[in-house]
Design an enzyme around this catalytic site. Sequence first.
Site, mmCIF file in Angstrom:
data_model
loop_
_atom_site.group_PDB
_atom_site.id
_atom_site.type_symbol
_atom_site.label_atom_id
_atom_site.label_comp_id
_atom_site.label_asym_id
_atom_site.label_seq_id
_atom_site.Cartn_x
_atom_site.Cartn_y
_atom_site.Cartn_z
ATOM 1 C CD GLU A 1 135.884 -93.751 -47.827
ATOM 2 O OE1 GLU A 1 136.866 -94.082 -47.134
ATOM 3 O OE2 GLU A 1 134.832 -94.399 -47.900
ATOM 4 N NE ARG B 1 145.915 -91.566 -37.208
ATOM 5 C CZ ARG B 1 144.857 -91.382 -37.998
ATOM 6 N NH1 ARG B 1 144.835 -91.870 -39.218
ATOM 7 N NH2 ARG B 1 143.813 -90.715 -37.566
ATOM 8 C CE LYS C 1 137.395 -89.254 -43.574
ATOM 9 N NZ LYS C 1 137.452 -89.388 -45.032
HETATM 10 P P1 ATP Z 1 139.638 -91.116 -41.062
HETATM 11 O O1 ATP Z 1 140.157 -92.285 -40.312
HETATM 12 O O2 ATP Z 1 139.512 -89.877 -40.234
HETATM 13 O O3 ATP Z 1 138.407 -91.429 -41.850
HETATM 14 P P2 ATP Z 1 141.041 -91.535 -43.445
HETATM 15 O O4 ATP Z 1 142.492 -91.746 -43.597
HETATM 16 O O5 ATP Z 1 140.163 -92.717 -43.617
HETATM 17 O O6 ATP Z 1 140.794 -90.794 -42.096
HETATM 18 P P3 ATP Z 1 140.775 -90.226 -45.921
HETATM 19 O O7 ATP Z 1 139.681 -89.362 -46.410
HETATM 20 O O8 ATP Z 1 141.014 -91.510 -46.572
HETATM 21 O O9 ATP Z 1 140.499 -90.418 -44.374
HETATM 22 O O10 ATP Z 1 142.131 -89.393 -45.829
HETATM 23 C C1 ATP Z 1 142.677 -88.661 -46.887
HETATM 24 C C2 ATP Z 1 144.143 -88.487 -46.648
HETATM 25 O O11 ATP Z 1 144.386 -87.853 -45.409
HETATM 26 C C3 ATP Z 1 144.834 -89.829 -46.601
HETATM 27 O O12 ATP Z 1 145.975 -89.765 -47.430
HETATM 28 C C4 ATP Z 1 145.186 -90.014 -45.164
HETATM 29 O O13 ATP Z 1 146.358 -90.737 -45.022
HETATM 30 C C5 ATP Z 1 145.335 -88.582 -44.659
HETATM 31 N N1 ATP Z 1 145.047 -88.518 -43.240
HETATM 32 C C6 ATP Z 1 143.908 -88.877 -42.618
HETATM 33 N N2 ATP Z 1 144.024 -88.734 -41.280
HETATM 34 C C7 ATP Z 1 145.269 -88.249 -41.044
HETATM 35 C C8 ATP Z 1 146.010 -87.900 -39.858
HETATM 36 N N3 ATP Z 1 145.481 -88.001 -38.647
HETATM 37 N N4 ATP Z 1 147.273 -87.440 -40.015
HETATM 38 C C9 ATP Z 1 147.805 -87.315 -41.233
HETATM 39 N N5 ATP Z 1 147.180 -87.641 -42.380
HETATM 40 C C10 ATP Z 1 145.924 -88.102 -42.302
HETATM 41 MG MG MG Z 2 138.378 -93.595 -42.920
HETATM 42 MG MG MG Z 3 141.244 -93.532 -46.296
#
Ligand code: ATP
Ligand code: MG
Ligand code: MG
Length: 551
Positions: free
Chosen positions: A32, A258, A268
């Site tokens: 995102e 994760r 993020k």
């Molecule tokens: P955040 O909570 O930091 O915003 P998010 O999952 O909302 O993380 P996205 O931009 O949606 O952020 O993530 C893109 C991809 O990265 C998704 O498929 C997510 O599952 C993966 N991802 C995010 N954080 C991790 C993590 N700590 N370990 C492994 N994969 C991750």
């Molecule tokens: Mg997020």
């Molecule tokens: Mg996400």
Amino acid sequence: DTTSAPNFIRNQIREEIEGGRTGKIVTRFPPEPNGFLHIGHAKSICLNFGLAEHFGGDCHLRFDDTNPAKEEQAYIDAIKADVHWLGFEWAGPVRFASDYFDTLYQWAQHLVREGKAYVDDLSPDEIREYRGTLTEAGKPSPYRERSAEENLDLLERMRTGEFAEGEKVLRAKIDMAAPNINLRDPILYRIRHASHHQTGDKWKIYPSYDFTHGQSDALEGVTHSICTLEFEDHRPLYEWFLDNLPVPAKPRQIEFARLNLNYTLTSKRKLKLLVDQGIVDGWDDPRLPTISGMRRRGYTPASIRKFCEMIGVTRADGGLVDIAMLYHAIRSDLEDNAPRAMAVLKPLKVVLTNVPEDFEEVYEVAGHPAREDMAVRKVPFTRELYIDHDDFMENPPKKFFRLAPGKEVRLRNSYVIRCDEVIKDDAGELSELRCSVDFDTLGKNPEGRKVKGVIHWVSAERGIPMEVRLYDNLFLEEQPDKDRDADFLEHLNPESLVTVRAIGEPSLAESEPESRFQFERVGYFCADRHACRDGQLVFNRTVGLKDSWAR
Ligand code: ATP
Ligand code: MG
Ligand code: MG
């Protein structure tokens, strides 16, 4: 020196391919664009792009851009740059979930016509309340039985902006008593009168993550939709949409644990708070676990990819990976690949009393002890030089093999010197050492005695001033956000950045931004991408020399 850890998804796909159940695989990385990528995303990138590379498939880059209020073009640009920097290339164009907004809207109408979706006038709070809990079934909205005709009309009027935000939503009509709360009539569309970075003002309604993700996967021909374990409970919904819509393919969702790293935040939202409050110097501050911060700190793409291989891919949730493992990955890369140089971080002046004023000799020194391909350095030796304060003690303990009054030490790549006199300023602080050189010790042991210590040094006349930024963990707690959500601000390390004025050997003067070195006996350093300009030299400490990772 490091073996790769298990990767259950890679094993599973290998079995599918060997069993003829899978042809060409297609994966996707779906960020995102609401912030910069961090080391957790690197795990997902290495997994998705790595699988495509490994099995000769494709990996797409798809921005999951269904929430325009939090998204920005600057984040899109940074994410693309980070994926490229890590060494991956997406197949085909950059994709956006918003590319599919027209199709998703038609599919929403399709569900409405089939009696599988309805427009609900309950408020967000009421919807939450009606949804029930794990132990209590939900109850149906009073608007649940609207006719398809009425729903189609309302949905269209939602789309054209006739209603205010929060006034109505579109929900799937699944099962208000389902044990899995995600199936209790999930929201498909919300009204948002927001401008979108890709679609402008075209839409007044935006689809939810759940209504977007699987269908986007299906439209792109994704075979393996890999996500983190929080989405395990969403899988039945992912499949419900695929089963109830005329999708062109049936991707499969696979969840993995994760990455959580100690002394670090991998969210993020929390990283954005540190940036917005000015606690760090932007998204690429070298103390942040963002990919661009790690790049600025001196990490190589290879070290991050190696780290991701070392941690493996499992479904075991809740583990904390030791940041020492990340440090190990970059240290071993730089050990093999970074040229050496001498730099003094706490300069103490040494005057060599038996060396003439205008004396200079220049040593040709290997760039790296095991790498003949690296350029030889020219290291000048003169009457005045600097050594590190920590390499001298006025009253040394027994096993101190560095410099002390009346004691000898070897200058690395040069002579053995003896400390004859200690000079102090008016305040009684050490200001200078007077030493003498044994000229019979260049490249050979001194006659009749053993000199154990070797210290680094830089010519005072020829050395170059530079700024060195000593970075340490940003947090003092292993899990800074463990207790309450905002607690992490209380666990900041006040010494996460210490800046010193240092003196480096002349060969460092030509350092390009982002060039990496081992400063001998000190650690690994990287010329700052932004600050090294107009002849200024600024080095960031990437990591120290000592490895504390227990294998
Ligand atoms: P955040 O909570 O930091 O915003 P998010 O999952 O909302 O993380 P996205 O931009 O949606 O952020 O993530 C893109 C991809 O990265 C998704 O498929 C997510 O599952 C993966 N991802 C995010 N954080 C991790 C993590 N700590 N370990 C492994 N994969 C991750
Ligand atoms: Mg997020
Ligand atoms: Mg996400």
